[in-house]
Scaffold this active site. Structure first.
Site, PDB file in Angstrom:
ATOM      1  N   LYS A 166       2.553   1.851  -5.213  1.00 16.83           N
ATOM      2  CA  LYS A 166       3.288   1.310  -6.352  1.00 16.83           C
ATOM      3  C   LYS A 166       2.556   1.561  -7.667  1.00 16.83           C
ATOM      4  O   LYS A 166       3.180   1.895  -8.673  1.00 16.83           O
ATOM      5  CB  LYS A 166       3.512  -0.195  -6.155  1.00 16.83           C
ATOM      6  CG  LYS A 166       4.433  -0.535  -4.997  1.00 16.83           C
ATOM      7  CD  LYS A 166       4.630  -2.034  -4.849  1.00 16.83           C
ATOM      8  CE  LYS A 166       3.363  -2.746  -4.423  1.00 16.83           C
ATOM      9  NZ  LYS A 166       2.865  -2.326  -3.083  1.00 16.83           N
ATOM     10  N   ASP A 181       0.823  -1.221   0.000  1.00 10.99           N
ATOM     11  CA  ASP A 181       0.000   0.000   0.000  1.00 10.99           C
ATOM     12  C   ASP A 181       0.851   1.262   0.000  1.00 10.99           C
ATOM     13  O   ASP A 181       0.405   2.320   0.441  1.00 10.99           O
ATOM     14  CB  ASP A 181      -0.958   0.011   1.204  1.00 10.99           C
ATOM     15  CG  ASP A 181      -1.752  -1.268   1.338  1.00 10.99           C
ATOM     16  OD1 ASP A 181      -2.371  -1.667   0.334  1.00 10.99           O
ATOM     17  OD2 ASP A 181      -1.731  -1.877   2.420  1.00 10.99           O
ATOM     18  N   GLN A 186       2.101  -6.202  -3.033  1.00 15.20           N
ATOM     19  CA  GLN A 186       2.370  -6.181  -1.591  1.00 15.20           C
ATOM     20  C   GLN A 186       3.679  -5.446  -1.278  1.00 15.20           C
ATOM     21  O   GLN A 186       4.081  -4.570  -2.035  1.00 15.20           O
ATOM     22  CB  GLN A 186       2.346  -7.598  -1.017  1.00 15.20           C
ATOM     23  CG  GLN A 186       0.979  -8.230  -0.985  1.00 15.20           C
ATOM     24  CD  GLN A 186       0.765  -9.243  -2.083  1.00 15.20           C
ATOM     25  OE1 GLN A 186       1.664  -9.701  -2.762  1.00 15.20           O
ATOM     26  NE2 GLN A 186      -0.486  -9.622  -2.283  1.00 15.20           N
ATOM     27  N   GLY A 194      -3.882  -4.856  -4.531  1.00  9.81           N
ATOM     28  CA  GLY A 194      -4.613  -3.871  -5.327  1.00  9.81           C
ATOM     29  C   GLY A 194      -3.785  -2.623  -5.540  1.00  9.81           C
ATOM     30  O   GLY A 194      -3.100  -2.163  -4.632  1.00  9.81           O
ATOM     31  N   HIS A 195      -3.802  -2.108  -6.762  1.00  9.18           N
ATOM     32  CA  HIS A 195      -3.124  -0.864  -7.084  1.00  9.18           C
ATOM     33  C   HIS A 195      -4.173   0.152  -7.528  1.00  9.18           C
ATOM     34  O   HIS A 195      -4.984  -0.137  -8.408  1.00  9.18           O
ATOM     35  CB  HIS A 195      -2.098  -1.057  -8.200  1.00  9.18           C
ATOM     36  CG  HIS A 195      -0.931  -1.910  -7.803  1.00  9.18           C
ATOM     37  ND1 HIS A 195      -0.090  -2.506  -8.716  1.00  9.18           N
ATOM     38  CD2 HIS A 195      -0.466  -2.271  -6.579  1.00  9.18           C
ATOM     39  CE1 HIS A 195       0.846  -3.194  -8.070  1.00  9.18           C
ATOM     40  NE2 HIS A 195       0.631  -3.068  -6.787  1.00  9.18           N
TER      41      HIS A 195
END
Length: 424
Positions: free
Chosen positions: A15, A12, A223, A39-40
């Protein structure tokens, strides 16, 4: 040039935003591990894209690849493809490639993941997406690969081979074993395989041929470093290796081809789920950081625990990844805090240490030692250059840079694509 980007904390860190920013300079962007447990979030103008499997470079002109080190939920991927198409983003086999050896997350993996977490006395905070069980099957050589999913007869034969074992496992865990051979689920997966078949490729070959041709390739992690299955805070980790060396192994690229390793580092630290976080802030201050930073998981929606910048954990991340430069994100979130604090070391067993202890239970007992710096009041979200930051914000960045020993190359002051600038 082969560049690897990884998160240096617990994930988080932003990225997706940085990959989106840099992807214009890369011909290929490849995802090398994890699944849809990550998730991005990328903001372009007024549009917000939440990506779980497809690399962030999809929003630009890069060729994007999903490597064989990823575990893939085909239903989630198709939903993501349809979401992007709804935003007029091109997603076709010329744009997206998926390695034929990519492991498929099956419905029984998701069922087993949920059953196992429910049975744990001490929860590890799994997303219950089936990621861990898909990786277990990869290591046990019991995986279903994309190449099999894309061929109906091979898929049905493979499922028939694996079904008795999976039915027994689910029954022992207290679940319904009929799920494994549910005709509707099987037909759904057959159809998903048919839809994904045109995207199949050999990712290792593509990347090496691109590098041979002088093209620029970026490897994108999911991650963060301290969730690495080997080097992270066991057992509160993910199921894959999240560090830079994993990119070479999982994409099939030799380590001598790596030219640059970029760390994504948040100006404070957050963590989703369980596990130690030595600088964690409780009460009003922790809630303030959570709210100001929008610290809620892209995948789960869970609130992220927040804390001051943790230098010992960052120093370990530098050692594990070999970072050559740093992108510092969410500096704007610290506006209005005075002082801003940097954890420069720990007290453990009555002694000082500047590096994290190896064992998770020992890290949980560490007390942070802080260095305080004066804060700033000015809004940073419109700042476009390092010299335009308030003096105290510049001092904070330069102090972090000195302590980390790695140059800060990019600074982010908001979620938008235009809110990141180079620190010359």
């Amino acid at each position: 040039m082969f560049t690897i980007i990884t998160g240096a904390q617990f994930g988080d860190e932003g990225k997706g935003k940085i990959v989106d920013l840099l992807a214009k300079d890369y011909d290929v962007v490849a995802r090398f591990q994890g699944g849809n447990n990550a998730g991005h979030t990328v903001k372009v103008g007024s549009e917000v894209y939440k990506l779980h499997l497809i690399p962030s470079g999809i929003l630009l002109e890069s060729r994007v690849l999903i490597g064989p080190g990823v575990v893939l939920d085909p239903e989630v991927l198709m939903e993501e493809i349809e979401m992007l198409k709804g935003h007029k983003v091109r997603v076709d086999p010329a744009k997206l490639g998926i390695d034929a050896k990519t492991s498929i997350i099956m419905p029984y993996h998701i069922e087993m993941d949920g059953l196992r977490e429910a049975a744990r006395e001490t929860k590890i905070g799994t997303t219950k997406r089936g990621i861990g069980y898909a990786y277990i099957d990869k290591v046990a050589r019991d995986e279903v690969r994309l190449a099999e999913l894309a061929d109906r007869e091979r898929f049905l034969a493979r499922l028939e081979e694996l079904a008795p074992q999976k039915e027994k496992e689910i029954a022992v865990m207290g679940g319904d074993p009929k799920l494994v051979r549910d005709p509707a689920l099987i037909e759904k997966y057959v159809e998903l395989g048919k839809q994904l078949a045109p995207f199949m490729t050999d990712v290792s070959r593509e990347i090496n041929e691109a590098l041979d041709a002088g093209k620029h390739v970026m490897a994108e992690a999911a991650q963060g470093t301290h969730l690495d299955v080997i080097h992270g805070t066991q057992k509160f980790v993910t199921s894959s290796s999240t560090i830079a060396g994993s990119a070479c192994a999982n994409l099939g690229v030799g380590p001598t081809r790596v030219g640059n390793v970029i760390a994504i580092v948040k100006a404070y630290i957050t963590r989703v789920g369980e596990g130690p976080l030595p600088t964690e802030l409780s009460g009003e201050l922790g809630e303030r950081l959570q709210k100001a930073g929008g610290e809620f998981g892209t995948t789960t929606g869970r609130g992220r625990r927040c804390g001051w910048f943790d230098l010992p954990l960052l120093k370990k991340a530098i050692a594990l990844n070999g970072y050559t430069e740093i992108a510092l994100t969410k500096l704007d979130v610290l506006t209005g805090l005075d002082p801003v604090r940097i954890c420069t070391g720990y007290r453990f067993n009555g002694e000082g240490t500047a590096y994290p202890p190896e064992l998770t239970e020992e890290l949980a007992e560490c007390e942070p030692v802080y260095e305080d710096l004066p804060g700033w009041e000015a809004d940073l979200t419109e700042v476009k250059a390092f010299e335009d930051l308030p003096e105290n914000a510049r001092n904070y960045v330069m102090r972090l840079e000195k302590l980390m020993g790695v140059p800060v190359r990019y600074i982010s002051v908001g979620p938008g694509r235009a809110q990141t600038f180079k620190k010359e």
